[in-house]
Design a protein around this motif. Sequence first.
Motif, mmCIF file in Angstrom:
data_model
loop_
_atom_site.group_PDB
_atom_site.id
_atom_site.type_symbol
_atom_site.label_atom_id
_atom_site.label_comp_id
_atom_site.label_asym_id
_atom_site.label_seq_id
_atom_site.Cartn_x
_atom_site.Cartn_y
_atom_site.Cartn_z
ATOM 1 N N UNK A 24 -23.514 -4.953 -29.717
ATOM 2 C CA UNK A 24 -24.144 -5.943 -30.337
ATOM 3 C C UNK A 24 -25.473 -6.295 -29.989
ATOM 4 N N UNK A 25 -26.197 -6.777 -30.611
ATOM 5 C CA UNK A 25 -27.605 -7.201 -29.908
ATOM 6 C C UNK A 25 -27.628 -8.622 -30.368
ATOM 7 N N UNK A 26 -27.447 -9.589 -29.270
ATOM 8 C CA UNK A 26 -27.405 -10.967 -29.371
ATOM 9 C C UNK A 26 -28.455 -11.758 -29.074
ATOM 10 N N UNK A 27 -28.919 -12.714 -29.811
ATOM 11 C CA UNK A 27 -29.638 -13.825 -29.619
ATOM 12 C C UNK A 27 -29.007 -15.088 -29.095
ATOM 13 N N UNK A 28 -29.471 -15.654 -28.140
ATOM 14 C CA UNK A 28 -28.819 -16.974 -27.515
ATOM 15 C C UNK A 28 -30.001 -17.882 -26.597
ATOM 16 N N UNK A 29 -29.584 -19.042 -26.334
ATOM 17 C CA UNK A 29 -30.416 -19.888 -25.798
ATOM 18 C C UNK A 29 -29.861 -20.211 -24.420
ATOM 19 N N UNK A 30 -30.317 -19.465 -23.330
ATOM 20 C CA UNK A 30 -29.654 -19.778 -22.130
ATOM 21 C C UNK A 30 -30.245 -21.208 -21.477
#
Length: 115
Positions: free
Chosen positions: A15-21
């Motif tokens: 999966x290509x994943x977007x998140x906010x580290x």
Amino acid sequence: MGVLDGVAARVAAGATVSFRPAGNSMVPLIHSRDLVTVAPVDPARVEIGDIVLARVAGAVYLHLVSAVDAANGRVQIGNNRGRVNGWTNHARVYGICVAVAGRGRPRTAGKTRTP
């Protein structure tokens, strides 16, 4: 299991994943809570300066590749403040950061993989 462990599992599965580290170790490349997008990567194609999602010494990091040892199939990971986290083998390099805050990262073309 931390947030990055879950992200790493999803990216490793294709999966290509977007998140906010969260954190400041990658400033100014990534600021805390910037939206980042990580895509599965062909680890043999990563270069010094790429930002990768990788497991090093039991922890998952979204950090810079600071050295490449192609002959032994491994990369060295560190933050943007000079700290080196250590070496990890290609099997533990899950993804490459392709965008930060809506801006594409340079030199990512041809490095991502499809499941």
